[in-house]
Design a protein around this motif. Structure first.
Motif, mmCIF file in Angstrom:
data_model
loop_
_atom_site.group_PDB
_atom_site.id
_atom_site.type_symbol
_atom_site.label_atom_id
_atom_site.label_comp_id
_atom_site.label_asym_id
_atom_site.label_seq_id
_atom_site.Cartn_x
_atom_site.Cartn_y
_atom_site.Cartn_z
ATOM 1 N N UNK A 81 0.816 -1.211 0.000
ATOM 2 C CA UNK A 81 0.000 0.000 0.000
ATOM 3 C C UNK A 81 0.853 1.265 0.000
ATOM 4 N N UNK A 82 2.023 1.231 0.641
ATOM 5 C CA UNK A 82 2.880 2.427 0.657
ATOM 6 C C UNK A 82 3.906 2.399 -0.468
ATOM 7 N N UNK A 83 3.852 1.369 -1.291
ATOM 8 C CA UNK A 83 4.742 1.302 -2.457
ATOM 9 C C UNK A 83 3.973 1.640 -3.729
ATOM 10 N N UNK A 84 2.914 0.908 -3.974
ATOM 11 C CA UNK A 84 2.182 1.100 -5.218
ATOM 12 C C UNK A 84 0.707 0.854 -4.943
ATOM 13 N N UNK A 85 -0.106 1.815 -5.190
ATOM 14 C CA UNK A 85 -1.541 1.704 -4.928
ATOM 15 C C UNK A 85 -2.240 1.319 -6.226
ATOM 16 N N UNK A 86 -2.209 0.031 -6.537
ATOM 17 C CA UNK A 86 -2.799 -0.471 -7.778
ATOM 18 C C UNK A 86 -4.286 -0.766 -7.588
ATOM 19 N N UNK A 87 -5.038 -0.771 -8.677
ATOM 20 C CA UNK A 87 -6.449 -1.173 -8.581
ATOM 21 C C UNK A 87 -6.552 -2.580 -7.998
#
Length: 179
Positions: A81-87
């Motif tokens: 979540x704090x790296x990449x907020x993907x769908x």
């Protein structure tokens, strides 16, 4: 920090109100050393705007991923979540889990995440009242955090089981902000 977050998470709503007043009544001590910001909570830098905002909110509370109270999310999920907020079909549940410990209401955090907020959604474990105590505690010294953790134990009447238990039962169902 982990012990502090764990102990505070056992307080119900009325106890959190009392604990927040207690924290705010403690004297603010001038820092003897220059402020050193907490390290980035993730294992790698954020790649999306919301991941950067979420990591910044976590750092602002003085936490890393490992210091956050148990929220029903795996460590790999939190790091992601704090790296990449993907769908993802799980985004709404993830947001509802982290909003409370960060002190944000669900509609506000959903707006920042640019995610539609369904009115029927409720926090999984903790509402924003827990995060209000964490926010108030940001400027405290280590001794004051220990004192606050002891006060949280006194208020919640939490008995030490001799082993670390991962989570309180949460008090989201008692939240006064939800019908």
């Amino acid at each position: 920090m982990r012990q502090f977050a764990y102990r505070v998470s056992h307080c119900d709503h009325s106890q959190l109100v009392t604990l927040e007043a207690f924290v705010r009544s403690l004297p603010r001590v001038a820092a003897p050393e220059p402020f050193v910001p907490p390290v980035w909570p993730g294992r790698r830098p954020a790649e999306t705007r919301f991941a950067a905002a979420l990591g910044g909110l976590i750092r602002n509370r003085g936490f890393g991923i490992l210091e956050l109270p148990f929220m029903g999310l795996s460590l790999s999920t939190l790091y992601g979540m704090v790296w990449r907020w993907d769908p993802s079909p799980h985004r709404r549940q993830q947001l509802s889990a982290v909003a409370g410990p960060l002190g944000w209401t669900l509609p506000d955090l959903f707006a920042v995440a640019d995610e539609p907020y369904p009115e029927e959604l409720r926090p999984m474990l903790h509402c924003h009242h827990l995060g209000r105590v964490f926010t108030a505690a940001v400027p405290l010294t280590t001794a004051q955090l220990i004192e606050t953790a002891e006060e949280a134990d006194r208020l919640s009447v939490r008995e030490d089981q001799g082993v670390w238990q991962p989570v309180s039962q949460g008090f989201a169902d008692e939240c006064l902000n939800f019908p």
